[in-house]
Design an enzyme around this catalytic site. Structure first.
Site, PDB file in Angstrom:
ATOM      1  N   HIS A 134      37.918  30.009  45.830  1.00  0.00           N
ATOM      2  CA  HIS A 134      38.265  29.890  44.238  1.00  0.00           C
ATOM      3  C   HIS A 134      37.726  28.668  43.569  1.00  0.00           C
ATOM      4  O   HIS A 134      38.118  28.506  42.496  1.00  0.00           O
ATOM      5  CB  HIS A 134      39.903  30.082  44.094  1.00  0.00           C
ATOM      6  N   GLU A 180      33.172  43.958  39.832  1.00  0.00           N
ATOM      7  CA  GLU A 180      32.408  43.170  39.356  1.00  0.00           C
ATOM      8  C   GLU A 180      30.950  43.551  39.116  1.00  0.00           C
ATOM      9  O   GLU A 180      30.402  43.249  37.993  1.00  0.00           O
ATOM     10  CB  GLU A 180      32.322  41.799  40.059  1.00  0.00           C
TER      11      GLU A 180
HETATM   12  C1  TPP Z   1      36.333  40.099  43.856  1.00  0.00           C
HETATM   13  C2  TPP Z   1      37.689  39.384  43.219  1.00  0.00           C
HETATM   14  N1  TPP Z   1      38.087  39.709  41.952  1.00  0.00           N
HETATM   15  C3  TPP Z   1      39.006  39.358  41.560  1.00  0.00           C
HETATM   16  C4  TPP Z   1      39.849  38.681  41.877  1.00  0.00           C
HETATM   17  C5  TPP Z   1      41.078  37.791  41.192  1.00  0.00           C
HETATM   18  N2  TPP Z   1      42.148  38.614  41.650  1.00  0.00           N
HETATM   19  C6  TPP Z   1      42.969  37.897  42.873  1.00  0.00           C
HETATM   20  S1  TPP Z   1      44.411  38.865  43.334  1.00  0.00           S
HETATM   21  C7  TPP Z   1      43.840  40.265  42.132  1.00  0.00           C
HETATM   22  C8  TPP Z   1      44.521  41.335  42.294  1.00  0.00           C
HETATM   23  C9  TPP Z   1      44.538  42.397  43.449  1.00  0.00           C
HETATM   24  O1  TPP Z   1      45.513  43.138  43.491  1.00  0.00           O
HETATM   25  P1  TPP Z   1      45.881  44.085  44.877  1.00  0.00           P
HETATM   26  O2  TPP Z   1      44.262  44.298  45.328  1.00  0.00           O
HETATM   27  O3  TPP Z   1      46.415  45.358  44.117  1.00  0.00           O
HETATM   28  O4  TPP Z   1      46.731  43.081  45.599  1.00  0.00           O
HETATM   29  P2  TPP Z   1      47.923  42.745  44.997  1.00  0.00           P
HETATM   30  O5  TPP Z   1      47.638  41.316  44.636  1.00  0.00           O
HETATM   31  O6  TPP Z   1      48.520  43.596  44.325  1.00  0.00           O
HETATM   32  O7  TPP Z   1      48.548  42.405  46.606  1.00  0.00           O
HETATM   33  C10 TPP Z   1      42.837  39.835  41.453  1.00  0.00           C
HETATM   34  C11 TPP Z   1      42.136  40.347  40.288  1.00  0.00           C
HETATM   35  C12 TPP Z   1      39.745  38.165  43.281  1.00  0.00           C
HETATM   36  N3  TPP Z   1      40.296  37.359  44.182  1.00  0.00           N
HETATM   37  N4  TPP Z   1      38.375  38.763  43.722  1.00  0.00           N
END
Ligand code: TPP
Lengths: 337, 339
Positions: free
Chosen positions: B142, B73
């Site tokens: 959220h 971000e």
């Molecule tokens: C700071 C932040 N940015 C964006 C999001 C939205 N978001 C939630 S889960 C996710 C993907 C995260 O992927 P990863 O860390 O690889 O974990 P996975 O979901 O694959 O287990 C995103 C972009 C968030 N929750 N927090």
């Protein structure tokens, strides 16, 4: 790119695999799988709401890691944490009650699927800000070190968290101060729709971690025995005062990112290829080959898991809601100093 | 369309669309209108946008202009600021304002201050889109409404887009604006449908909008909550109370004039928002009414906001925490001495 190598997926038996231990690992993975499959049903029935991030396909990591740590070691997790919570030893009944937003839930219904917390098992929560839990884990470990506790903190996060500054700041600090943290990176190759190869200029995550002078390994996250063995080695070193370790557990989520995700970005062949590496049948086959398990034994394990989840759902359904008058509780502490 | 078509089949004057489609159309129009415009953000491309607003744009405009970013971000917003200072017109997206807190440093310490710190040399024509609001049981990381955090800061413009007309009419002037503009969108409204003119009208970025004229009491609100307030106004009407509903829309600068003029007619004001009540926008509006329109008032200004609690997951608790038709009706009746 993230397609696993073709061919039958076979686990290697460690020389002295204890039958009962192998079966325990299997039981835990089956319990996690069945729990989440039931959650999907409850989501369709609108009893569970909000986001629901499934761990299906990744169960070997939580199971192997928790098998390798001690009861009073701490865990910090993400919003994809049902597996971590169950493997850490939190009851499926109180987790299910949380999923249903009930007062008997681990977080009294205030957290839901993404925010399971349990002080008794030192489970410091599902954190739903990507990488938000990582600095916290470093702090928990700092406090253990300062207070002379011989404890380790395991910090779970997805490979997407490696994009965030919080990861880099935290792992550097943990290394600099030689803190007892296991950085447990669950690389399922996608952060929502973003493939690792599209998000990271350097996709070798262990190499990045190594640049902070942290020992960093990559492990097959679909092989629960390999997960456990690597984690045990790491935890022994960490507990021995050697500072943090980073392990990349390579895995795949079999389902969409959440129930909101139409999953338009993954090649169905890629998903199918990874499902061939399902950690549960892989371990079941090995135990069968070794003569520790037969069809009846597997059926019993599955039936026991189903029965446990039935009990959990009944418990959750009959648990009351938090009284409305208590809405503004737990904003500040109620204990008077 | 051929010439004959155009003469024999008159273009319809309105079309029906969801708010999601309205947002998407305005992004498309911006991309078509100005080649300096590009989009960057998490999952806006291959995934289609976390609320499906940008679905399909990657195919239409390609990866140079629809830029999927890593989960970073600070870099998303900071990079957009830099690009804006150097000739481009980036539209940065932060999925929800809950994650925008990570980028707050760039927004406040760079976007909002560079013009001033540089003695007027460097303006920052960046647009940042984000979302706010509860109602989907997404719990405390959220669901929050952080519009007031941004509205606190001199140097940025903050606009909330909770109607089709605003979704279609605000982006173009926001991109024309020489300074940073933060646009708030509302996930729980994305599927709301409306009949809208084929050609959108440009919206005055600094203005509030009277969503329902009324003569008995002024209800000031913004964001998704205005639809709850409008429902409450209908319930009140059935009870003989004629509420005027004002959508602030521009959260910074505030369009005081519209509020004061309304209060001068109705002599009563209630402010409703989904952000926490303490130090919220409602507090600011109430203070301004007290400062400038005190002698028009027949009753103290009342405020409704989110209960002072991080938003809980359980539905009954979440519902109880945020303004609802019943709580708004009750508060307005109280102000009308009808409670
Ligand atoms: C700071 C932040 N940015 C964006 C999001 C939205 N978001 C939630 S889960 C996710 C993907 C995260 O992927 P990863 O860390 O690889 O974990 P996975 O979901 O694959 O287990 C995103 C972009 C968030 N929750 N927090």
């Amino acid at each position: 790119m993230s397609r696993p190598s073709p061919g039958r997926f076979r686990l290697q038996a460690p020389p002295n695999l204890d039958a009962e231990h192998g079966l325990d690992l299997l039981r835990t993975m089956v319990r996690i799988r069945r729990f989440e499959e039931r959650c999907v049903e409850l989501y369709s029935a609108a009893k569970i709401r909000g986001f629901l991030h499934l761990y299906i396909g990744e169960e070997a990591i939580a199971t192997g890691v928790m098998a390798a740590i001690d009861l009073d070691d701490a865990a910090v997790s993400t919003y994809r944490e049902h597996g971590h919570a169950i493997a850490k030893g939190i009851g499926t009944d109180v987790i299910m009650a949380e999923m249903l937003g009930k007062v008997d839930g681990v977080s009294r219904g205030r957290g839901g699927s993404m925010h399971l917390f349990d002080a008794a098992t030192r489970f410091y929560g599902g954190n739903a800000i990507v990488a938000g839990g990582i600095p916290l884990a470093v702090g928990l470990a700092l406090a253990d070190k300062l207070q002379g506790h011989d404890r380790v903190t395991v910090c779970f996060f997805g490979e997407g968290a490696v994009d965030e500054g919080a990861f880099h700041e935290s792992i550097n600090l943990a290394s600099l101060w030689n803190l007892p943290v296991l950085f447990a990176c669950e690389n399922n190759h996608y952060s929502m729709g973003m493939a690792l190869t599209r998000a990271e200029a350097q996709t070798d995550l262990a190499l990045k971690a190594a640049s902070y002078a942290v020992p960093a390994w990559r492990v097959d996250g679909m092989d629960v025995l390999a997960v456990e063995e690597a984690t045990r080695k790491a935890v022994t070193a960490i507990r021995g005062g050697e500072g943090p370790v980073f392990i990349e557990y390579e895995t795949y989520r079999f389902r969409a990112h959440s129930m909101y995700d139409p999953d338009l970005y993954r090649d169905p062949d890629e998903v199918a290829a990874w499902k061939q590496r399902d950690p549960i049948p892989a371990l079941a086959s090995l135990l069968t080959e070794l003569g520790h398990l037969d069809e009846d034994g597997l059926a019993t394990i599955e039936a026991e898991a189903d029965a446990e989840i039935d009990v959990a759902v009944t418990f959750a359904e009959s648990s009351p809601l938090e009284p409305l008058d208590d809405l503004e509780r737990f904003v500040v502490s109620e204990v008077t100093p | 369309m051929t010439a004959t078509d155009a003469t024999t089949r008159p273009t319809p004057e309105t079309v029906r669309m969801t708010l999601r489609e309205a947002h998407k159309q305005s992004l498309r129009a911006a991309l078509d209108h100005d080649e300096r415009v590009f989009l960057m953000g998490e999952d806006i491309g291959a995934y289609g946008g976390c609320f499906a607003v940008t679905m399909g744009l990657l195919d239409e405009y390609g990866p140079e202009r629809i830029r999927d970013t890593p989960l970073s971000e600070i870099a998303i917003v900071g990079t957009a600021i830099g690009a804006a200072m150097n000739g481009m017109r980036p539209i940065a997206e932060i999925m929800t304002c809950n994650f925008s807190l990570l980028a707050m440093d760039q927004i406040i310490n760079n976007a909002a201050t560079l013009l001033h710190m540089s003695g007027g040399q460097f303006n920052v024509p960046v647009v940042i889109r984000t979302t706010a609001g509860a109602g989907r049981q997404l719990a405390a990381q959220h669901s929050h409404s952080f519009e007031p955090y941004f509205a606190h800061v001199p140097g940025i413009r903050v606009v909330s887009l909770a109607t089709h007309a605003d979704a279609r009419g605000v982006l173009a002037p926001a991109l024309e604006d020489p300074d940073p503009v933060i646009l708030f969108e509302y996930p729980r409204l994305m599927t709301m449908e409306a009949e809208v003119p084929v050609d959108p009208d440009i919206v005055d970025l600094s203005s509030a909008a009277i969503r329902r004229p009324g003569s008995d009491v002024t209800v000031v609100t913004y964001g998704a909550t205005q639809h709850t307030v409008l429902d409450a106004a209908e319930a009140l009407a059935a009870d003989g109370i004629d509420a005027e509903v004002i959508d602030l829309r521009s959260l910074r600068p505030l369009d005081d004039a519209t509020v004061f003029a309304s209060v001068a007619r109705t002599h009563r004001a209630v402010v409703v928002e989904e952000a926490w009540r303490t130090v919220g926008l409602g507090a600011e509006v109430a203070a301004r009414i007290a400062e400038e329109a005190f002698y028009d008032l027949d009753a103290p200004v009342a405020r409704i906001g989110c209960a002072e609690v991080p938003l809980p997951y359980a539905k009954h608790l979440e519902d109880a925490a945020i303004p609802q038709v019943e709580s708004i009706v009750a508060e307005v009746r109280r102000v009308m001495h009808r409670g």
